[in-house]
Enzyme design. Structure first.
Site, PDB file in Angstrom:
ATOM      1  CG  ASP A 152      48.027 -21.890  45.999  1.00  0.00           C
ATOM      2  OD1 ASP A 152      49.091 -21.808  45.372  1.00  0.00           O
ATOM      3  OD2 ASP A 152      47.911 -22.414  47.123  1.00  0.00           O
TER       4      ASP A 152
ATOM      5  CG  LEU B 247      49.592 -31.534  48.139  1.00  0.00           C
ATOM      6  CD1 LEU B 247      49.030 -32.933  48.285  1.00  0.00           C
ATOM      7  CD2 LEU B 247      50.512 -31.495  46.919  1.00  0.00           C
ATOM      8  N   GLY B 248      47.656 -26.993  48.082  1.00  0.00           N
ATOM      9  CA  GLY B 248      46.579 -26.052  47.770  1.00  0.00           C
ATOM     10  C   GLY B 248      45.239 -26.389  48.407  1.00  0.00           C
ATOM     11  CB  SER B 249      44.286 -28.108  51.553  1.00  0.00           C
ATOM     12  OG  SER B 249      45.101 -27.305  52.388  1.00  0.00           O
ATOM     13  CB  SER B 250      43.668 -22.882  52.116  1.00  0.00           C
ATOM     14  OG  SER B 250      44.799 -22.472  51.386  1.00  0.00           O
TER      15      SER B 250
HETATM   16  O1  PMV Z   1      51.803 -24.001  50.369  1.00  0.00           O
HETATM   17  P1  PMV Z   1      50.778 -23.391  49.472  1.00  0.00           P
HETATM   18  O2  PMV Z   1      50.034 -24.370  48.640  1.00  0.00           O
HETATM   19  O3  PMV Z   1      49.874 -22.439  50.223  1.00  0.00           O
HETATM   20  O4  PMV Z   1      51.580 -22.482  48.390  1.00  0.00           O
HETATM   21  C1  PMV Z   1      52.233 -21.288  48.752  1.00  0.00           C
HETATM   22  C2  PMV Z   1      52.894 -20.722  47.533  1.00  0.00           C
HETATM   23  C3  PMV Z   1      53.662 -19.448  47.756  1.00  0.00           C
HETATM   24  O5  PMV Z   1      54.234 -19.076  46.506  1.00  0.00           O
HETATM   25  C4  PMV Z   1      54.789 -19.620  48.768  1.00  0.00           C
HETATM   26  C5  PMV Z   1      52.752 -18.313  48.232  1.00  0.00           C
HETATM   27  C6  PMV Z   1      51.748 -17.862  47.184  1.00  0.00           C
HETATM   28  O6  PMV Z   1      50.668 -17.403  47.581  1.00  0.00           O
HETATM   29  O7  PMV Z   1      52.031 -17.940  45.976  1.00  0.00           O
END
Ligand code: PMV
Length: 330
Positions: A164, A117-120
């Site tokens: 993200d 969900l993009g917490s970082s």
């Molecule tokens: O799991 P998350 O929210 O960090 O998303 C990663 C998404 C990827 O496409 C797998 C990697 C990226 O940086 O786009």
């Protein structure tokens, strides 16, 4: 003291494929990370984090000390968390031309950690905004997105796209293809339902897994390209406001992510629970391996089905958040 917040996100389409130049469509959701920053008299960084689905930790260090806080979570997550904040502080120092600035940083978040969900990204974006403002500099959301991307790129060893960080800096639904990042206007109401298995995937490892499959098999490379085709079809469905078609395409996208090895039993079970309760569609969101799925359902049914799904720890609805990074207190 400045407090800023930024939203988490779900991927409607395109995670993983976006790393190889295909488009992706992430959507900001109304779950936020809030970061408070106060400048210190010295050049140290002190970080306090609460509610990151862990008991909270405090860690004090100067930029080159290698401190491991004593808490009961995967060391990788803590390392990454500290790395993201270190990176955010570095970006703020650079933007304000204050290489010796020190910060007291407090993080609160309602976004499950490492769960897709993009917490970082939300923490980094909010931290850069708050820290630069604290030093008297105001960046645009696009500038913050670019700096946050640099941080993610470094912490994730080059395995990051702009999806993200751009989404959570500008809010709403966005389209990201390589360096081309833009907002999508006139999005229909998207009835997101999230299922969370309480776990987390290792983004770096999962991205590396897809990369080696892609190198080994032409059909894996074609699968990645096909995800790009699904995203383009998804954009047309989004423009037409066709939620049913969006759901069908999400199902297709999940199948291909599963084929690329980034799903898991609990993610698949949640996806099936949502589908069988007549959701328009469902897929994992983010890197996969564990974490969250997103379904489209305007009724209560998918949420109820997820509540009774073994392996689903938490389920909630999430509205699209049209606000990106914003100041909460100055
Ligand atoms: O799991 P998350 O929210 O960090 O998303 C990663 C998404 C990827 O496409 C797998 C990697 C990226 O940086 O786009």
């Amino acid at each position: 003291m400045v407090v800023s917040s930024a939203p988490g996100k779900v991927y409607l389409f395109g995670e993983h494929a976006v790393v190889y130049g295909e488009p992706a469509v992430p959507c900001a959701i109304e779950r936020r990370a809030t970061v408070e920053v106060e400048e210190r008299d010295d050049d140290a960084l002190r970080v306090h984090a609460a509610d990151l689905t862990l008991d909270g930790f405090t860690v004090e260090y100067d930029s080159d000390a290698d401190v491991q806080p004593d808490v009961d979570v995967a060391p990788g997550l803590i390392e990454a968390g500290v790395g993201y904040l270190n990176g955010a502080a570095e970006q703020a120092r650079e933007a304000a031309d204050r290489p010796d600035a020190g910060f007291e940083i407090s993080v609160e978040s309602t976004i499950p950690l490492g769960a897709g969900l993009g917490s970082s990204a939300a923490v980094v974006v909010a931290a850069i905004d708050a820290a630069t403002r604290e030093l008297g500099v105001e960046l645009t959301p696009r500038e913050i997105a670019e700096r946050a991307y640099q941080v993610e790129y470094e912490v994730q060893d080059g395995q990051a796209s702009r999806a993200d960080t751009f989404c959570c800096a500008v809010g709403g639904a966005v389209r990201v293809e390589g360096e081309d990042c833009r907002a999508i206007e006139d999005v229909p109401t998207l009835p997101f339902v999230i299922g969370y298995d309480g776990g987390e995937g290792d983004t770096g490892e999962l991205v590396a897994g897809v990369r080696s499959l892609r190198e080994e098999y032409d059909f894996a490379a074609e699968t990645v390209e096909t995800i790009g085709d699904i995203v383009r079809a998804g954009e047309r469905a989004l423009a037409a406001g066709d939620v049913e078609e969006l759901g069908r395409l999400m199902d297709f996208n999940h199948g291909l992510l599963e084929a690329l090895g980034v799903s898991s039993r609990s993610l698949d079970e949640m996806v099936w629970a949502a589908r069988e309760s007549n959701a328009h569609g469902a897929k994992l969101t983010g890197a996969g391996g564990g974490g969250c799925i997103v379904a489209l359902d305007e009724t209560e049914e998918a949420e109820t089905a997820l509540k009774y799904t073994p392996g689903c720890e938490q389920t909630f609805r999430a509205e699209l958040d049209t606000d990106g990074v914003r100041i909460e207190e100055a």
